[in-house]
Design an enzyme around this catalytic site. Sequence first.
Site, PDB file in Angstrom:
ATOM      1  N   CYS A 292       2.749  -3.460   4.003  1.00  0.00           N
ATOM      2  CA  CYS A 292       1.891  -2.337   4.392  1.00  0.00           C
ATOM      3  C   CYS A 292       2.543  -1.707   5.619  1.00  0.00           C
ATOM      4  O   CYS A 292       3.732  -1.934   5.861  1.00  0.00           O
ATOM      5  CB  CYS A 292       0.439  -2.759   4.616  1.00  0.00           C
ATOM      6  SG  CYS A 292       0.132  -3.863   5.998  1.00  0.00           S
TER       7      CYS A 292
ATOM      8  N   THR B   4       2.119  -2.201   8.901  1.00  0.00           N
ATOM      9  CA  THR B   4       2.508  -3.209   9.891  1.00  0.00           C
ATOM     10  C   THR B   4       2.787  -4.574   9.275  1.00  0.00           C
ATOM     11  O   THR B   4       3.328  -5.458   9.951  1.00  0.00           O
ATOM     12  CB  THR B   4       1.362  -3.412  10.905  1.00  0.00           C
ATOM     13  OG1 THR B   4       0.191  -3.815  10.169  1.00  0.00           O
ATOM     14  CG2 THR B   4       1.076  -2.144  11.699  1.00  0.00           C
TER      15      THR B   4
ATOM     16  N   ASP C 231       0.869  -1.175   0.000  1.00  0.00           N
ATOM     17  CA  ASP C 231       0.000   0.000   0.000  1.00  0.00           C
ATOM     18  C   ASP C 231       0.912   1.232   0.000  1.00  0.00           C
ATOM     19  O   ASP C 231       2.133   1.113  -0.196  1.00  0.00           O
ATOM     20  CB  ASP C 231      -1.018  -0.039   1.156  1.00  0.00           C
ATOM     21  CG  ASP C 231      -0.401   0.191   2.533  1.00  0.00           C
ATOM     22  OD1 ASP C 231       0.837   0.377   2.623  1.00  0.00           O
ATOM     23  OD2 ASP C 231      -1.149   0.188   3.522  1.00  0.00           O
TER      24      ASP C 231
ATOM     25  N   HIS D 100       5.633 -32.086   8.347  1.00  0.00           N
ATOM     26  CA  HIS D 100       5.104 -30.737   8.138  1.00  0.00           C
ATOM     27  C   HIS D 100       4.069 -30.702   7.015  1.00  0.00           C
ATOM     28  O   HIS D 100       3.173 -29.866   7.026  1.00  0.00           O
ATOM     29  CB  HIS D 100       6.251 -29.764   7.859  1.00  0.00           C
ATOM     30  CG  HIS D 100       7.254 -29.724   8.967  1.00  0.00           C
ATOM     31  ND1 HIS D 100       6.931 -29.316  10.236  1.00  0.00           N
ATOM     32  CD2 HIS D 100       8.557 -30.098   9.001  1.00  0.00           C
ATOM     33  CE1 HIS D 100       8.001 -29.411  11.010  1.00  0.00           C
ATOM     34  NE2 HIS D 100       8.999 -29.890  10.289  1.00  0.00           N
TER      35      HIS D 100
ATOM     36  N   HIS E  71       8.954 -25.147   7.758  1.00  0.00           N
ATOM     37  CA  HIS E  71       7.910 -25.940   8.406  1.00  0.00           C
ATOM     38  C   HIS E  71       6.508 -25.666   7.868  1.00  0.00           C
ATOM     39  O   HIS E  71       5.673 -26.568   7.865  1.00  0.00           O
ATOM     40  CB  HIS E  71       7.901 -25.672   9.917  1.00  0.00           C
ATOM     41  CG  HIS E  71       9.092 -26.259  10.619  1.00  0.00           C
ATOM     42  ND1 HIS E  71       9.212 -26.265  11.991  1.00  0.00           N
ATOM     43  CD2 HIS E  71      10.221 -26.837  10.135  1.00  0.00           C
ATOM     44  CE1 HIS E  71      10.355 -26.844  12.325  1.00  0.00           C
ATOM     45  NE2 HIS E  71      10.998 -27.186  11.214  1.00  0.00           N
TER      46      HIS E  71
HETATM   47  C1  RB5 Z   1      -2.233   2.462   6.761  1.00  0.00           C
HETATM   48  O1  RB5 Z   1      -2.298   3.580   7.579  1.00  0.00           O
HETATM   49  C2  RB5 Z   1      -2.089   1.217   7.619  1.00  0.00           C
HETATM   50  O2  RB5 Z   1      -3.259   0.992   8.346  1.00  0.00           O
HETATM   51  C3  RB5 Z   1      -1.764   0.024   6.762  1.00  0.00           C
HETATM   52  O3  RB5 Z   1      -0.610   0.273   6.024  1.00  0.00           O
HETATM   53  C4  RB5 Z   1      -1.486  -1.277   7.486  1.00  0.00           C
HETATM   54  O4  RB5 Z   1      -0.549  -1.096   8.488  1.00  0.00           O
HETATM   55  C5  RB5 Z   1      -2.643  -2.045   7.946  1.00  0.00           C
HETATM   56  O5  RB5 Z   1      -2.522  -3.171   8.443  1.00  0.00           O
END
Ligand code: RB5
Length: 148
Positions: free
Chosen positions: A64, A66, A7, A132, A97
């Site tokens: 993204c 996180t 993203d 596995h 695994h």
């Molecule tokens: C975007 O602000 C953020 O929410 C997205 O990049 C991601 O971390 C969501 O899981």
Amino acid sequence: MIALACDHTGVDLKMEIMHLLDEMGLEYKDFGTNTRESCDYAVFGSRAARAVARGECDRGILICGTGVGIGMAAGKVPGIRVCTCSDVYTATLSKRHNNSNILTFGARVVGVDVAKMIAKAWLTETFEGGRHQRRIDQIAAIERGEEL
Ligand code: RB5
């Protein structure tokens, strides 16, 4: 062929991963996004994940903020096994695994060098099979709605 997607938070890190793949001599296909304009991770993550599920790409690396949202979206595609991680050990074992076929990072969580180390380790690992495989078959059965 490696599927790439991100993203708006992951555009810069995705370019770094592209450099790594170039160095490793691995081909990739980019499913976007390629601008820093706010967008929805599920759109790009699902496109890359479907390419992996269809066999057009062998694996995918998705980014993204996180790594969680794009990983959740990718994981809804049947046949996709996602590893969202920020350490080399987890990435390595997720291949050995769990035969993970999508790796996700958080661009707001890991630095460029750590991300590259994780990606390199994951891309060079192989699935061990054996016991596995049985466990992965169980995951596939859950996906089909079967009870274990
Ligand atoms: C975007 O602000 C953020 O929410 C997205 O990049 C991601 O971390 C969501 O899981």
